[in-house]
Write a protein that holds these residues in place. Structure first.
Motif, short mmCIF file in Angstrom:
data_model
loop_
_atom_site.label_atom_id
_atom_site.label_comp_id
_atom_site.label_asym_id
_atom_site.label_seq_id
_atom_site.Cartn_x
_atom_site.Cartn_y
_atom_site.Cartn_z
N LEU A 48 16.54 5.51 -69.78
CA LEU A 48 17.30 4.33 -69.77
C LEU A 48 18.23 4.18 -70.70
N GLU A 49 19.29 3.45 -70.27
CA GLU A 49 20.26 2.89 -71.24
C GLU A 49 20.03 1.81 -71.94
N MET A 50 20.35 1.45 -73.09
CA MET A 50 20.13 0.24 -73.94
C MET A 50 20.04 -0.98 -73.05
N SER A 51 21.38 -1.14 -72.37
CA SER A 51 21.58 -2.45 -71.49
C SER A 51 20.07 -2.85 -70.60
N GLU A 52 19.67 -1.50 -69.87
CA GLU A 52 18.58 -1.58 -69.09
C GLU A 52 17.38 -1.97 -69.75
N PHE A 53 17.06 -1.32 -71.07
CA PHE A 53 15.86 -1.41 -71.64
C PHE A 53 15.79 -3.14 -72.10
N HIS A 54 17.01 -3.81 -72.42
CA HIS A 54 16.93 -5.02 -73.10
C HIS A 54 17.07 -5.90 -72.04
N SER A 55 16.88 -5.49 -70.44
CA SER A 55 16.94 -6.42 -69.65
C SER A 55 15.85 -7.47 -69.29
N GLY A 156 7.86 2.23 -48.68
CA GLY A 156 8.78 1.28 -49.70
C GLY A 156 10.17 1.27 -49.69
N SER A 157 10.97 0.87 -50.52
CA SER A 157 12.33 0.89 -50.31
C SER A 157 13.18 1.85 -50.99
N PRO A 158 14.16 2.45 -50.37
CA PRO A 158 14.92 3.50 -50.84
C PRO A 158 15.48 3.07 -52.27
N ALA A 159 15.78 1.72 -52.65
CA ALA A 159 16.30 1.21 -53.90
C ALA A 159 15.42 1.95 -54.86
N TRP A 160 14.23 2.29 -54.92
CA TRP A 160 13.20 2.62 -55.75
C TRP A 160 13.81 3.95 -56.52
N ARG A 161 14.46 4.65 -55.70
CA ARG A 161 15.19 5.91 -56.33
C ARG A 161 16.09 5.64 -57.60
N ASP A 162 16.46 4.57 -57.70
CA ASP A 162 17.06 4.12 -58.84
C ASP A 162 16.40 3.22 -59.95
N ARG A 163 15.19 3.24 -59.70
CA ARG A 163 14.16 2.26 -60.52
C ARG A 163 13.22 2.94 -61.35
N TYR A 164 13.29 4.22 -61.62
CA TYR A 164 12.36 4.98 -62.50
C TYR A 164 13.01 5.93 -63.19
N ASP A 165 12.32 6.43 -64.34
CA ASP A 165 12.56 7.36 -65.21
C ASP A 165 11.91 8.41 -65.45
N ILE A 206 12.20 5.52 -75.92
CA ILE A 206 12.55 4.71 -74.81
C ILE A 206 13.29 3.66 -75.21
N HIS A 207 13.03 3.08 -76.48
CA HIS A 207 13.75 1.85 -76.95
C HIS A 207 15.18 2.45 -77.43
N HIS A 208 15.27 3.40 -78.24
CA HIS A 208 16.56 3.59 -78.61
C HIS A 208 17.24 4.46 -77.63
N GLY A 209 16.82 5.02 -76.68
CA GLY A 209 17.64 5.88 -75.79
C GLY A 209 17.41 7.43 -76.19
N ARG A 210 17.59 8.35 -75.14
CA ARG A 210 17.25 9.78 -75.56
C ARG A 210 18.20 10.27 -76.50
#
Length: 371
Positions: A48-55, A156-165, A206-210
């Motif tokens: 996750l990037e910070m912007s994603e985490f705080h979404s 499922g949707s192929p878009a799921w490939r961009d929705r996990y970490d 996860i909150h701070h980013g790797r």
């Protein structure tokens, strides 16, 4: 190819193979590689990037081994007939990766309900799934890709490939390194008694980013106060992160409310079959064995999450607080072991997972087929 035991020792030196695991890593490494074993690596990886985490999405980080998958495949392959619902060919797969230039191939089998469980998670618009295993990074990345592709292939949707970490051993808080830098008293703040694993899954990563978290970890070696457990402060920044885990020793101290503890998966003996009834076939309450619960941990997880997420949306409260009310206080009290994993969540979980596979039922013990 190495034996299955040797592979486990190399990848999981903390799970029953401590001495052999260390020997494999050190004997196969030069001095420079030995140093890398005890340091964080920083190659590119999903995260996750910070912007994603705080979404506003809830990050549900999930352990892999003995919760989503099992490496205990050998005895299953000996069966004359495998259950078509839980153990068709699509449920078996091989993970290939390299570790220190050495190739590995490890066969896995999905835990009952795994594909349906991920379809359920991805179907929640306010949820972002993540794999968080203390296994090595290369293996986790490939295994996560395979599981997500299976869920996509099941409808499922192929878009799921961009929705996990994917998070791995390299992202854990290694308490063993602290012993060379802090006093025993300071180290006990990070490694409580009776919690033996040294790789802690600190959800603040996860909150701070790797990258930021790795820097904080290295600063902690000089000043233990940097990442010392602080339940009140941590609760404020972890309202949208939870961990699904089958072994509470991986928990970082002070993050108990963020844990959804599930049964450790075990194949039912002598073989696994899809249950044919519509009741919930619980074990004898006077028995020490949790055969039913240990065969169906993802049914339990689905039931708890369905209920807890609905409460979160309706009440506007944090998911960790709701999880604690529903199940956390039960597993935290070791004297209440009979109350761990309330049965009604297994029943609710079956209803959830059947939305994605009407044939799915609980995994139970059946009679071994006679050739």
């Amino acid at each position: 190819n190495p034996s299955n035991g040797l592979i486990k020792a190399n990848l999981y030196p903390h799970k029953g193979y401590p001495n052999l695991g260390a020997a494999v890593l050190y004997c196969s490494a030069s001095g420079s590689t030995r140093a890398r074993v005890h340091a964080f690596h920083k190659p590119p990886q999903r995260g996750l990037e910070m912007s994603e985490f705080h979404s506003g999405a809830v990050v549900i980080a999930i352990d892999i081994d003995d919760l989503l998958t099992s490496m205990e495949v050998r005895d299953l392959r000996k069966a004359c007939r495998l259950d078509p619902v839980h153990h068709s060919e699509k449920h078996f797969f091989t993970v290939g990766f390299e570790r220190y230039g050495r190739p590995y191939e490890i066969e896995n089998v999905l835990v009952p309900g795994c594909i349906e469980f991920f379809r359920f998670l991805f179907g929640q618009k306010d949820v972002r799934p993540a794999f968080f295993s203390s296994g090595v990074r290369g293996r986790n990345l490939e295994l996560g890709r395979i599981v997500v592709d299976l869920a996509i292939g099941a409808g499922g949707s192929p878009a799921w490939r961009d929705r996990y970490d994917v998070y791995s051993r390299e992202d854990c808080f290694d308490t063993n390194r602290l012993q060379h830098h802090v006093t025993d008293e300071e180290r006990r703040r990070f490694q409580p008694p009776d919690f033996f694993g040294n790789y802690k899954k600190d959800l603040r990563m996860i909150h701070h980013g790797r990258e930021a978290y790795h820097d904080l970890y290295n600063r902690t070696l000089r000043d233990p106060g940097v990442l010392a457990p602080d339940p009140a402060r941590d609760a404020e920044i972890l309202t949208n992160v939870i961990l699904l885990e089958e072994d509470p020793s991986y928990l970082f101290p002070g993050q108990e409310k963020n844990l959804l503890l599930c049964p450790t998966y075990q194949h039912p003996y002598p073989c696994l079959v899809n249950y044919q009834g519509e009741d919930t076939p619980i074990d004898d309450p006077d028995s020490w064995h949790n055969t039913f619960k240990c065969a169906n941990p993802l049914f339990y997880a689905a039931g708890v999450l369905e209920h807890a997420l609905a409460r979160r949306r309706a009440e506007g409260r944090s998911l960790p607080e709701i999880l604690w009310e529903e199940q956390g206080h039960l597993w935290f009290d070791r004297e209440r072991y009979k109350e761990h994993y309330p049965v009604h969540f297994f029943t609710q979980g079956r209803d959830v997972l059947r939305r994605y596979n009407p044939e799915l039922n609980f995994a139970v013990a059946g009679e071994r087929a006679v050739p």
